[in-house]
Design a protein around this motif. Structure first.
Motif, PDB file in Angstrom:
ATOM      1  N   VAL A  87       0.792  -1.201  -0.019  1.00  0.00           N
ATOM      2  CA  VAL A  87      -0.143  -0.068  -0.107  1.00  0.00           C
ATOM      3  C   VAL A  87       0.991   1.207   0.055  1.00  0.00           C
ATOM      4  CG1 VAL A  87      -1.847   1.483   1.083  1.00  0.00           C
ATOM      5  CG2 VAL A  87      -1.827  -1.302   1.316  1.00  0.00           C
ATOM      6  N   MET A  88       0.716   2.087  -0.958  1.00  0.00           N
ATOM      7  CA  MET A  88       1.665   3.285  -1.084  1.00  0.00           C
ATOM      8  C   MET A  88       1.438   4.418  -0.317  1.00  0.00           C
ATOM      9  SD  MET A  88       3.471   2.124  -3.637  1.00  0.00           S
ATOM     10  CE  MET A  88       3.568   0.422  -2.953  1.00  0.00           C
ATOM     11  N   ALA A  89       2.338   5.138  -0.237  1.00  0.00           N
ATOM     12  CA  ALA A  89       2.216   6.503   0.767  1.00  0.00           C
ATOM     13  C   ALA A  89       0.888   7.209   0.314  1.00  0.00           C
ATOM     14  CB  ALA A  89       3.469   7.266   0.763  1.00  0.00           C
ATOM     15  N   SER A  90       0.824   7.452  -1.038  1.00  0.00           N
ATOM     16  CA  SER A  90      -0.266   8.248  -1.712  1.00  0.00           C
ATOM     17  C   SER A  90      -1.650   7.578  -1.386  1.00  0.00           C
ATOM     18  CB  SER A  90      -0.044   8.469  -3.232  1.00  0.00           C
ATOM     19  OG  SER A  90      -0.003   7.149  -3.582  1.00  0.00           O
ATOM     20  N   GLN A  91      -1.812   6.101  -1.445  1.00  0.00           N
ATOM     21  CA  GLN A  91      -2.979   5.531  -1.210  1.00  0.00           C
ATOM     22  C   GLN A  91      -3.450   5.716   0.370  1.00  0.00           C
ATOM     23  OE1 GLN A  91      -1.339   1.656  -2.484  1.00  0.00           O
ATOM     24  NE2 GLN A  91      -3.489   1.215  -2.862  1.00  0.00           N
ATOM     25  N   LEU A  92      -2.352   5.728   1.314  1.00  0.00           N
ATOM     26  CA  LEU A  92      -2.593   5.927   2.788  1.00  0.00           C
ATOM     27  C   LEU A  92      -3.316   7.494   2.994  1.00  0.00           C
ATOM     28  CD1 LEU A  92       0.467   4.239   4.366  1.00  0.00           C
ATOM     29  CD2 LEU A  92      -2.051   3.555   4.162  1.00  0.00           C
ATOM     30  N   GLU A  93      -2.633   8.453   2.216  1.00  0.00           N
ATOM     31  CA  GLU A  93      -3.237   9.877   2.279  1.00  0.00           C
ATOM     32  C   GLU A  93      -4.587   9.827   1.868  1.00  0.00           C
ATOM     33  OE1 GLU A  93      -2.051  14.059   0.430  1.00  0.00           O
ATOM     34  OE2 GLU A  93      -0.828  12.262  -0.154  1.00  0.00           O
ATOM     35  N   LEU A  94      -4.962   9.183   0.862  1.00  0.00           N
ATOM     36  CA  LEU A  94      -6.418   8.983  -0.005  1.00  0.00           C
ATOM     37  C   LEU A  94      -7.046   8.387   1.119  1.00  0.00           C
ATOM     38  CD1 LEU A  94      -7.959   9.500  -2.462  1.00  0.00           C
ATOM     39  CD2 LEU A  94      -7.693   7.108  -3.168  1.00  0.00           C
ATOM     40  N   PHE A  95      -6.839   7.173   1.667  1.00  0.00           N
ATOM     41  CA  PHE A  95      -7.794   6.532   2.703  1.00  0.00           C
ATOM     42  C   PHE A  95      -8.201   7.724   3.759  1.00  0.00           C
ATOM     43  CE2 PHE A  95      -5.613   2.071   1.942  1.00  0.00           C
ATOM     44  CZ  PHE A  95      -6.260   1.999   0.609  1.00  0.00           C
ATOM     45  N   THR A 410       1.507   5.544  -7.854  1.00  0.00           N
ATOM     46  CA  THR A 410       2.530   6.334  -7.483  1.00  0.00           C
ATOM     47  C   THR A 410       2.695   7.700  -8.526  1.00  0.00           C
ATOM     48  OG1 THR A 410       4.168   5.198  -8.542  1.00  0.00           O
ATOM     49  CG2 THR A 410       3.622   4.357  -6.357  1.00  0.00           C
ATOM     50  N   ASN A 411       2.367   7.553  -9.641  1.00  0.00           N
ATOM     51  CA  ASN A 411       2.874   8.616 -10.733  1.00  0.00           C
ATOM     52  C   ASN A 411       1.461   8.851 -11.684  1.00  0.00           C
ATOM     53  OD1 ASN A 411       4.122  10.629 -11.861  1.00  0.00           O
ATOM     54  ND2 ASN A 411       5.211   9.073 -13.339  1.00  0.00           N
ATOM     55  N   LEU A 412       0.475   9.298 -10.884  1.00  0.00           N
ATOM     56  CA  LEU A 412      -0.955   9.271 -11.816  1.00  0.00           C
ATOM     57  C   LEU A 412      -0.990  10.507 -12.456  1.00  0.00           C
ATOM     58  CD1 LEU A 412      -3.028   7.456 -12.388  1.00  0.00           C
ATOM     59  CD2 LEU A 412      -4.423   8.107 -10.384  1.00  0.00           C
ATOM     60  N   GLY A 413      -0.759  10.493 -13.913  1.00  0.00           N
ATOM     61  CA  GLY A 413      -0.618  11.748 -14.699  1.00  0.00           C
ATOM     62  C   GLY A 413      -2.280  12.313 -15.130  1.00  0.00           C
ATOM     63  N   LEU A 414      -3.009  11.077 -15.330  1.00  0.00           N
ATOM     64  CA  LEU A 414      -4.263  11.404 -16.071  1.00  0.00           C
ATOM     65  C   LEU A 414      -5.408  10.401 -15.556  1.00  0.00           C
ATOM     66  CD1 LEU A 414      -6.032  12.855 -18.044  1.00  0.00           C
ATOM     67  CD2 LEU A 414      -5.217  11.130 -19.857  1.00  0.00           C
ATOM     68  N   TYR A 445      -5.263  15.555  -7.771  1.00  0.00           N
ATOM     69  CA  TYR A 445      -4.770  16.691  -6.906  1.00  0.00           C
ATOM     70  C   TYR A 445      -3.742  16.063  -6.202  1.00  0.00           C
ATOM     71  CZ  TYR A 445      -4.453  20.520  -3.601  1.00  0.00           C
ATOM     72  OH  TYR A 445      -3.831  21.502  -2.586  1.00  0.00           O
ATOM     73  N   MET A 446      -3.835  15.200  -5.546  1.00  0.00           N
ATOM     74  CA  MET A 446      -2.584  14.571  -4.686  1.00  0.00           C
ATOM     75  C   MET A 446      -1.554  14.093  -5.469  1.00  0.00           C
ATOM     76  SD  MET A 446      -4.755  12.163  -1.986  1.00  0.00           S
ATOM     77  CE  MET A 446      -5.721  12.859  -0.633  1.00  0.00           C
ATOM     78  N   HIS A 447      -1.814  13.562  -6.706  1.00  0.00           N
ATOM     79  CA  HIS A 447      -0.633  13.104  -7.569  1.00  0.00           C
ATOM     80  C   HIS A 447      -0.266  14.309  -8.603  1.00  0.00           C
ATOM     81  CE1 HIS A 447      -0.658   8.834  -7.104  1.00  0.00           C
ATOM     82  NE2 HIS A 447      -1.916   9.077  -6.431  1.00  0.00           N
ATOM     83  N   HIS A 448      -0.553  15.344  -8.413  1.00  0.00           N
ATOM     84  CA  HIS A 448      -0.427  16.397  -9.480  1.00  0.00           C
ATOM     85  C   HIS A 448      -0.810  16.160 -10.733  1.00  0.00           C
ATOM     86  CE1 HIS A 448       1.417  18.366  -5.920  1.00  0.00           C
ATOM     87  NE2 HIS A 448       2.354  17.316  -6.106  1.00  0.00           N
ATOM     88  N   GLY A 449      -1.934  15.344 -10.906  1.00  0.00           N
ATOM     89  CA  GLY A 449      -2.364  14.973 -12.379  1.00  0.00           C
ATOM     90  C   GLY A 449      -3.659  15.559 -12.603  1.00  0.00           C
ATOM     91  N   LYS A 450      -4.042  15.376 -13.875  1.00  0.00           N
ATOM     92  CA  LYS A 450      -5.280  15.914 -14.409  1.00  0.00           C
ATOM     93  C   LYS A 450      -6.617  14.922 -14.718  1.00  0.00           C
ATOM     94  CE  LYS A 450      -3.008  19.688 -15.585  1.00  0.00           C
ATOM     95  NZ  LYS A 450      -3.306  20.990 -14.768  1.00  0.00           N
TER      96      LYS A 450
END
Length: 835
Positions: A87-95, A410-414, A445-450
């Motif tokens: 479970v990635m750090a970005s997922q924990l933030e989303l949870f 971990t690097n969601l752009g779109l 927003y968390m991934h700086h994506g669109k």
């Protein structure tokens, strides 16, 4: 020579882990990390812990620290499952965000987020106690059982139950434990298993050309064994390329029931000529390795791409409003390719599995094995493989339904949300009751994506945000390839009945068009948003109606299985031959669903190929795919379905769409009824006439052809629908001008549920006021699964109120009710952004 370390002795510090457990409790639980695990354990890794006396569960590490808990003794973590975080750090933030926003616990989020294949199951086992030596304490039955346990070392509860036959297994085990004859323990198993391919290959001594020639002569007297060798060489020509031998051949090639050579193969392996081996293989082996199709954009599509890119310069979210058949998928493909070329990940969300089937085939041809697929019809193992494939970098691009928002990007752009208006993106049970479209915006927003939202009939909320300038707006009003919009015919059911032209549920006009289609090898889609044969059965003598024992709803008749079913709790019962109330045999079906339409079509057109697509016919894993493939290959003449047939499907040979029961959708007692009816009717109409030069016909059967909403649908006038609805929403304080929070109070006793709901409403009214708190009121279906329901609707203005503080206040008042000792066993469901 021993040299003493000159550094001063450093005392080892105790490490503690705050764990996310899959339980509906708001806090994290602190466990102790063993010395052996210290240095290996990482945030995001899964661990096994004991929770309570006998429960062993999977948890995720949320935080590591050195502070012991103050109010309880920390237990040790039993086992570390992952060397690297799953479970990635970005997922924990989303949870954490989801738990806070949707007023639930992080454990509930994690429980829904992790595929069950990543969770551990525990199974109680019974083991012989080697220190036991008081056999005289045991009964004859217990002695026999203990001998079996000793023989097998340990037995599960189920195995013990089979041995003791009719005896109460719990009583027997409890007695053996009390006499210290056995020990209970938990055998923990991880659900996920990689897919293993069992293969064979020639041993190195026989893999060269010369050795093969010798072997072939030796096997001349053993024709079956020689056949094994020849079959192997036909698939793996090692005489031309010895390196091919390393990959071997699936053992199944020799062990198929017809012409099985398994015995001869075993003999060759015993003599050291062949050797068995195993490899881990992907469950998605049918995905092509390389792209096979190049997408070319029309001028209109190129213009849409250009506008989207311009908006992305200063907007995080863009709404693509493109009419049905305008070619939004090709625009999506272009945007996906650009994101992948920039090195970022892409998530493509679809509302239902029915949509994934057709669009996945198209996307595979473009992106090959870069693409993963994630939805609930996949097995646990398949979902885990996609999860791990993202972490390992195998899948840069995933197509999925709403649960795909939980994947470890971990690097969601779109993120593309197709058919963004669909209610399928909203989860209603269990918590978190999230909306995947809204979560996608936060993820980006968390991934700086669109985020690119797409729809032919956007939700009023999304279109309002675009009108207010929060989202970019791109519109496509031309069908791709010069295909024309369908022609509409409104059929007055009252008039047809008066003139006696109706044949059961079919108007004469609809029958004429279907007959024409059958004669000219063109296809028809019939839409009825109600499954089953009949919504209810009724006695003609006393008006008795079959109702569910657990819910306040009528039972739906399903003819194929000869059952009455509740679509709320799943209760089933046999169809009565006579009325249970008065004994009359005049019990008849009332109304109609998809199953009845299908049945009547078989009678009207006995030679027509008719298929039904609803929840009942698509329960099997590949059922959607098979139906859609058959319809696409023109092996089905008439497809009857619920809303599944309305969603994004693209069939060039469909020239007629028939819509039943449009009035029920339009007049449903709910503030979104007009919007949803417009969306549903427009979407299903869009399935007709998608091929250039062959305009389609849409036939809507209605009791009132003069309804304004039907004129909006016929003229494809989304803007008039939007303007009318948005004005009413503003006047009566409904979304998008307010946020809705629905509280559903439940209890098995109606008076208790009503009293609790009234007390909760009173607490809320004191602070929020009567303009913001509506109810409590019973819903349309007051009792579900033997629980009585009362609803409180809270409207919170978007601009004038602190939403976070208001939610905190609401949560406190809900907790007051749940902890009130005079209201035992009350349950309150909190639904933020209620639909």
């Amino acid at each position: 020579m021993y040299v003493q370390n000159s550094l001063p002795f450093e005392e080892e510090t105790t490490v503690f882990a705050d764990l996310i457990l899959p339980v509906p409790i708001p806090k994290l639980f602190t466990y102790r990390v063993s010395r052996a695990m210290n240095g290996l354990i990482k945030v995001g890794a899964r661990v096994i812990v004991q929770f309570g006396k006998n429960r062993v569960i999977t948890a995720v590490v949320g935080k590591l620290h050195n502070t012991p808990p103050t109010n309880y003794q920390a237990k040790y973590i039993l086992e570390l499952l992952d060397e690297e975080p799953l479970v990635m750090a970005s997922q924990l933030e989303l949870f954490r965000w989801m738990a806070e926003y949707y007023l639930c616990t992080i454990g509930e989020v994690m429980n829904v987020a992790l595929p069950s294949g990543l969770k551990i199951t525990s199974q109680s086992k019974v083991q012989y106690n080697p220190d036991f030596d008081y056999a005289e304490l045991l009964t004859e039955e217990e002695v026999g059982l203990l001998e079996e346990i000793k023989k097998h070392q340990a037995l599960s509860y189920e195995e013990v139950a089979r041995l003791v036959e009719d005896t109460n297994v719990n009583a027997v085990i409890k007695s053996l434990v009390g006499k210290r004859a056995v020990i209970l323990f938990e055998q923990v198993k991880e659900k996920y298993k990689p897919k293993i391919a069992r293969k064979v290959r020639l041993t190195p001594a026989y893999a060269s050309g010369a050795a093969l020639n010798v072997l072939m002569k030796e096997l001349e007297k053993q024709p079956k064994q020689q056949e094994v060798l020849l079959r192997y060489l036909s698939f793996v020509p090692v005489q031309n390329n010895p390196a091919l031998n390393q990959k071997g051949l699936d053992k199944a090639v020799f062990t198929q029931e017809e012409n099985s050579l398994s015995s001869s193969l075993n003999t060759l392996m015993k003599h050291g000529i062949f050797e068995p081996f195993e490899i881990t293989v992907s469950r998605f082996a049918d995905i092509p390795d390389t792209p096979t199709v190049e997408i070319k954009l029309s001028a209109s599509q190129q213009g849409a791409v250009r506008q989207i890119q311009e908006h992305f310069q200063d907007k995080e979210v863009v709404l693509l409003h493109g009419i049905t058949g305008s070619g939004k998928t090709e625009v999506y493909i272009h945007m996906i390719r650009q994101a992948l070329e920039s090195g970022t990940q892409v998530l493509f969300l679809l509302p239902e599995i029915a949509l994934t089937t057709q669009i996945v085939v198209r996307l595979r041809k473009v992106f090959g094995d870069k693409m993963g697929i994630y939805h609930s019809k996949f097995s646990d193992n398949e979902r885990v493989e996609v999860w791990k494939g993202i972490i390992e970098g195998k899948f840069q691009f995933v197509v999925g339904v709403r649960s795909a928002v939980f994947l470890p990007f971990t690097n969601l752009g779109l993120i593309i949300v197709d058919e963004e208006h669909e209610t399928s993106y909203k989860q209603f049970d269990p918590a978190p009751r999230y909306h995947a479209r809204d979560v996608a915006v936060v993820m980006a927003y968390m991934h700086h994506g669109k985020v690119l939202l797409g729809s032919a009939t956007p939700s009023l909320e999304s279109y309002y945000h675009a009108q207010q300038g929060r989202y970019g707006l791109v519109e496509m009003f031309e069908r791709y390839g010069d295909a024309a919009l369908p022609e509409f015919l409104l059929i007055d059911i009252k008039l047809e009945k008066k003139q006696r032209k109706m044949k059961n549920e079919f108007s004469s006009v609809l029958l004429d068009y279907m007959q024409y289609n059958l004669e000219h090898d063109e296809q028809t889609i019939l839409f009825q948003n109600r499954r089953g044969y009949s919504p209810y059965i009724q006695c003609e003598e006393c008006n008795w109606i079959a109702e569910c024992n657990n819910c306040d709803v009528s039972l739906t008749y399903h003819m194929k299985v000869a059952e009455l079913r509740c679509h709320y709790c799943g209760h089933k019962e046999q169809v009565p031959r006579t009325c249970p109330n008065c004994g009359s045999p005049k019990v008849k079906t009332m109304g109609f669903g998809t199953e009845k339409i299908e049945d009547e079509l078989h009678l009207i057109y006995p030679n027509a190929r008719v298929q039904r697509m609803d929840m009942d016919t698509t329960r099997a894993k590949n059922a959607y795919q098979q139906i859609i493939q058959d319809f696409e290959n023109e092996q089905i003449d008439i497809l009857v379905g619920t809303q599944m047939v309305s969603k994004g499907l693209d069939f060039g040979n469909v020239s007629v769409v028939g819509i039943f029961d449009a009035d029920r959708m339009i007049h449903f007692p709910e503030f979104r009824a007009s919007e949803r009816a417009f969306q549903m009717l427009t979407q299903v109409s869009g399935r007709a006439g998608r091929r250039a030069g062959r305009p389609g016909k849409v036939l809507i059967q209605t009791h009132n052809p003069a309804q304004e909403i039907l004129s909006w649908v016929i003229q494809n006038d989304y803007r008039r629908m939007y303007d009318t609805e948005i004005s009413e929403r503003e006047q009566y304080n409904y979304p998008p001008f307010t946020r809705l929070i629905k509280l559903i109070v439940k209890h098995t006793d109606r008076d208790t549920a009503q009293r609790a709901a009234a007390q909760l409403a009173e607490k809320l009214l004191a602070e929020l006021g009567p303009s913001r708190v509506l109810g409590p009121e019973p819903p349309l279906v007051e009792r579900v699964r033997n629980q009585f329901l009362f609803e409180i609707l809270i409207k919170l203005e978007r601009e004038k109120i602190n939403f976070k503080a208001a939610k905190s206040f609401i949560q406190d008042k809900v907790t007051d009710i749940l902890t009130d000792k005079t209201l035992k066993n009350i349950n309150v469901v909190v639904d933020v952004d209620s639909m």
